[in-house]
Every structure is written in C-alpha cells, then in structure tokens.
Design a protein around this motif. Sequence first.
Motif, PDB file in Angstrom:
ATOM      1  N   GLY A  13      60.412  61.606-125.022  1.00 50.87           N
ATOM      2  CA  GLY A  13      60.817  59.510-125.475  1.00 50.87           C
ATOM      3  C   GLY A  13      61.607  59.606-123.938  1.00 50.87           C
ATOM      4  O   GLY A  13      61.433  59.955-122.839  1.00 50.87           O
ATOM      5  N   TRP A  14      62.490  58.585-124.455  1.00 52.70           N
ATOM      6  CA  TRP A  14      62.915  57.606-123.525  1.00 52.70           C
ATOM      7  C   TRP A  14      64.066  58.671-123.234  1.00 52.70           C
ATOM      8  O   TRP A  14      64.604  59.044-124.099  1.00 52.70           O
ATOM      9  N   TRP A  56      53.455  58.464-113.478  1.00 46.96           N
ATOM     10  CA  TRP A  56      54.170  59.791-113.949  1.00 46.96           C
ATOM     11  C   TRP A  56      53.648  60.408-113.041  1.00 46.96           C
ATOM     12  O   TRP A  56      53.387  60.720-111.726  1.00 46.96           O
ATOM     13  N   SER A  72      58.366  59.676-116.589  1.00 46.95           N
ATOM     14  CA  SER A  72      57.950  58.145-115.224  1.00 46.95           C
ATOM     15  C   SER A  72      58.966  57.270-115.667  1.00 46.95           C
ATOM     16  O   SER A  72      59.618  57.305-116.391  1.00 46.95           O
ATOM     17  N   GLU A  79      65.506  54.157-117.289  1.00 48.13           N
ATOM     18  CA  GLU A  79      65.645  55.049-118.292  1.00 48.13           C
ATOM     19  C   GLU A  79      64.253  55.594-117.384  1.00 48.13           C
ATOM     20  O   GLU A  79      63.131  55.233-116.691  1.00 48.13           O
ATOM     21  N   THR A  80      63.526  56.980-118.203  1.00 49.09           N
ATOM     22  CA  THR A  80      62.474  57.895-117.419  1.00 49.09           C
ATOM     23  C   THR A  80      62.282  57.580-118.890  1.00 49.09           C
ATOM     24  O   THR A  80      62.976  58.219-120.088  1.00 49.09           O
ATOM     25  N   GLU A  81      60.803  58.138-118.824  1.00 49.48           N
ATOM     26  CA  GLU A  81      60.306  58.493-120.084  1.00 49.48           C
ATOM     27  C   GLU A  81      60.064  60.036-119.856  1.00 49.48           C
ATOM     28  O   GLU A  81      59.142  60.090-118.894  1.00 49.48           O
ATOM     29  N   ARG A  83      57.811  63.903-120.669  1.00 47.89           N
ATOM     30  CA  ARG A  83      57.057  64.167-122.436  1.00 47.89           C
ATOM     31  C   ARG A  83      57.402  65.997-121.208  1.00 47.89           C
ATOM     32  O   ARG A  83      56.908  66.144-120.260  1.00 47.89           O
ATOM     33  N   ASN A 105      69.984  63.497-125.348  1.00 48.72           N
ATOM     34  CA  ASN A 105      69.354  61.893-125.952  1.00 48.72           C
ATOM     35  C   ASN A 105      70.629  61.330-126.200  1.00 48.72           C
ATOM     36  O   ASN A 105      70.719  59.910-126.459  1.00 48.72           O
TER      37      ASN A 105
END
Length: 117
Positions: A13-14, A56, A72, A79-81, A83, A105
């Motif tokens: 997630g973020w 990405w 991403s 922030e960075t996403e 996965r 997080n």
Amino acid sequence: MTEGGAVVEHVGGWLRRDNLKGFLVALSEVIGYRFDGSDWGAVEAGLEVGAGGDGWFGYPLGDDAALEVAMSRVVEEGETEVRVVVAEGLACLREQVRVAWMIFNRFEVSPEVEMAD
C-alpha cells in the motif's frame, strides 16, 4: 494472483518515503540478504526514472527471487506506493513481510537507517 504461472501474493500500500529504506533493509534481513548502498542507489535511481515513465519500478531482493518489491513514487505527497510480491509456498515469509509492513507503515523511521554489524 498468478504471475508467470506461479501463485503469488501482494502485500503493500502507501508508505512514507522516508521509511522506504528501512523497510527494504528489514525485508532483506528477513530473507538473509545484505541490503547495501548499491541496492539503495539502484532503488533511488529506479524511482527517479519511474517518476518520468509509468511510475513503477521493480527491484528483486535476494538471490532466490523470494521477494520482488515494486515501488511507485508520488512526488507531491512524499509517499511511495509499495507492492511486495511473495513467491508461492512461502506463507511464513508473507507473514514476516506483513509484520514489517505494519511497523514501517505506522512509525516514522530515520531515512538514514543502516544495518548494524
């Protein structure tokens, strides 16, 4: 989810961008990989390139491809996403990734985090 014929699970997630390095160091420790300055340099460069393309950037952790981290960068929010793809059959590893995710997080971690020898 299936990728390349194998069942995998995504965790993520973020994440605060300042926590990203610490998160990657923690994941590397879980799998017994030494995450160093060259790894972090590759991640930073990949995020810069990704910011101009589809956004990405993927980076495999370790030698056995048990984990792949896709990131991403969201410039305006800091922030960075993230996965994390966990290879099939590694339920214990998936749970360790979830614990690291929960910690990084919920808490602020110094962006200068380093492994203690």
